[in-house]
Design a protein around this motif. Structure first.
Motif, mmCIF file in Angstrom:
data_model
loop_
_atom_site.group_PDB
_atom_site.id
_atom_site.type_symbol
_atom_site.label_atom_id
_atom_site.label_comp_id
_atom_site.label_asym_id
_atom_site.label_seq_id
_atom_site.Cartn_x
_atom_site.Cartn_y
_atom_site.Cartn_z
ATOM 1 N N THR A 88 0.812 -1.213 0.000
ATOM 2 C CA THR A 88 0.000 0.000 0.000
ATOM 3 C C THR A 88 0.846 1.264 0.000
ATOM 4 N N PHE A 89 1.922 1.255 0.783
ATOM 5 C CA PHE A 89 2.734 2.460 0.935
ATOM 6 C C PHE A 89 4.026 2.414 0.108
ATOM 7 N N TRP A 116 4.608 2.949 -3.088
ATOM 8 C CA TRP A 116 4.751 4.142 -3.931
ATOM 9 C C TRP A 116 5.151 5.353 -3.086
ATOM 10 N N SER A 117 4.577 5.460 -1.916
ATOM 11 C CA SER A 117 4.889 6.605 -1.045
ATOM 12 C C SER A 117 6.351 6.584 -0.622
ATOM 13 N N ARG A 137 -6.374 1.690 -7.976
ATOM 14 C CA ARG A 137 -5.010 1.850 -8.466
ATOM 15 C C ARG A 137 -4.871 3.110 -9.307
ATOM 16 N N LEU A 197 -4.436 5.947 -7.052
ATOM 17 C CA LEU A 197 -3.134 5.975 -6.398
ATOM 18 C C LEU A 197 -2.007 6.340 -7.358
ATOM 19 N N THR A 198 -2.204 6.149 -8.656
ATOM 20 C CA THR A 198 -1.148 6.426 -9.638
ATOM 21 C C THR A 198 -1.450 7.683 -10.446
ATOM 22 N N MET A 230 1.135 12.066 -1.520
ATOM 23 C CA MET A 230 1.267 10.644 -1.825
ATOM 24 C C MET A 230 0.905 9.801 -0.608
ATOM 25 N N TYR A 231 1.350 10.227 0.576
ATOM 26 C CA TYR A 231 1.025 9.480 1.796
ATOM 27 C C TYR A 231 -0.470 9.547 2.109
ATOM 28 N N ARG A 274 -2.828 9.622 -0.095
ATOM 29 C CA ARG A 274 -3.461 8.662 -0.979
ATOM 30 C C ARG A 274 -3.227 7.228 -0.511
ATOM 31 N N SER A 275 -2.002 6.929 -0.117
ATOM 32 C CA SER A 275 -1.713 5.577 0.370
ATOM 33 C C SER A 275 -2.515 5.274 1.635
ATOM 34 N N PHE A 315 -5.185 2.301 2.377
ATOM 35 C CA PHE A 315 -4.988 1.457 3.557
ATOM 36 C C PHE A 315 -6.266 1.382 4.388
#
Length: 361
Positions: free
Chosen positions: A5-6, A8-9, A63, A66-67, A273-274, A276-277, A281
């Motif tokens: 989940t994190f 990418w962050s 997804r 998140l992207t 970004m966090y 979104r993650s 979550f």
């Protein structure tokens, strides 16, 4: 699950901090870290509200959020949007605004601060409409029952949220704004944007609810109907506009820490970004279903933020107040949920003991 989940962050954090260090050394690295923390603290309530919408979307669209969504959030809201605001309000081209941001940072910051009343009016009205639509509806669980119950009763009056939001805008524009006309226009656009995007989302989601065999609606792992296709696309748009409204105070507040547009974009981008993650979550962990008052706390935090943004049209509201109110309300809602869960567990255990006793076991 944490890494999935994190991930990418963590990657964006490493790249962002490295870029800051290469850009202006340890000073820039420290400023980017502080800005990232600022963004997370101011937007935690955003993650809770986003999660409520995101759980109605398929894994594919989660997804995408998140992207692709993070690209819009970072480059759109943290970089392009401030440039566009300065260009429009200062009557210059986007290229001139970019040159000003890179070569005369103090003047750029001043131009953006001058446009803040209009930004606050747009974002404040969008968030206020979101808050009012929530508190004027009946809910299965009531956190502040003494207040939420009567609000739900009077909310049966059609379009009451529009009436109250319009009145709040008139008061803010008339008493706080130096230029009431511009503030009123921006505020009305905020209301129109909320009504349009929310209405389109409800339209396509509702179409899916009516036809269970619709190609735009499927069943998720939790048994809830999740949107795909057009329904999910408009929910995605709704989330992006919601994120934009939340980001206004963070973008403006960032200039108190640095006037460098590159550093601001890096710091706020990492923080976004966090958020979104964390949203994903909360959905995958099922936290909103376990802690039933968490959404209520987030919505009351949104109401507080909307109020602060409208007041800030004429008076500066420190970022620690807006961030502190949001965090305090969410923490209070979380603790209330914990107490409720313990009480429910105690009642269930007591019932089970009585059944065992009555059966002679």
């Amino acid at each position: 699950m944490i890494l999935r989940t994190f991930g990418w962050s963590f990657a964006i954090t490493a790249l962002g901090l490295l870029a800051a260090f290469l850009y202006e050394g340890t000073t820039a690295l420290g400023l980017v870290a502080v800005l990232a923390i600022l963004e997370i603290s101011l937007s935690f309530d955003n993650a809770v509200v986003n999660a409520k919408v995101l759980e109605r979307m398929s894994a594919f669209w989660q997804r995408i959020f998140l992207t692709v969504g993070i690209a819009i959030a970072v480059f759109g809201m943290r970089l392009v949007f401030p440039l566009a605001i300065v260009a429009i309000t200062a009557n210059m081209s986007p290229f001139e605004a970019l040159d000003l941001a890179l070569n005369d940072q103090e003047k750029y910051a001043h131009a953006l601060e001058s446009a803040y009343p209009m930004i606050a009016a747009f974002g404040g009205m969008f968030l206020l409409m979101l808050f009012l639509d929530f508190v004027f509806e009946e809910h299965e669980y009531e956190w502040l029952a003494w207040l939420e119950r009567p609000l739900a009763r009077i909310g049966k009056l059609n379009q009451l949220s529009v009436v109250i939001a319009g009145g709040a805008l008139a008061i803010a524009g008339g008493f706080f704004a130096d230029d009431p006309g511009d503030v009123m226009i921006a505020g009305v656009l905020g209301m129109v944007t909320y009504i349009l995007v929310n209405g389109l989302g409800d339209l396509f989601e509702g179409a899916g609810d009516v036809d269970e065999d619709s190609e735009d609606v499927k069943r998720g792992p939790n048994g809830l109907a999740v949107a795909t296709g057009k329904a999910a696309f408009f929910l995605f748009l709704y989330l992006e506009v919601l994120d934009a409204s939340f980001s206004f105070d963070g973008v403006i507040g960032a200039f108190a820490i640095s006037t460098n547009l590159i550093i601001i974009a890096l710091g706020l981008g990492i923080g976004a970004m966090y958020i979104r993650s964390l949203t994903v979550f909360l959905v995958r962990k099922g936290t909103l279903h376990e802690y039933v008052y968490l959404e209520h706390g987030a919505m009351w935090a949104i109401g507080a933020l909307a109020f602060c943004m409208l007041v800030s049209i004429g008076h500066h509201v420190p970022e620690w107040i807006t961030g502190g109110l949001g965090a305090g309300l969410i923490i209070a809602a979380f603790l209330s949920s914990v107490v409720r869960n313990r009480n429910e567990d105690g009642k269930n255990q007591s019932s089970a003991d009585k059944e065992l006793h009555s059966s002679g076991v």
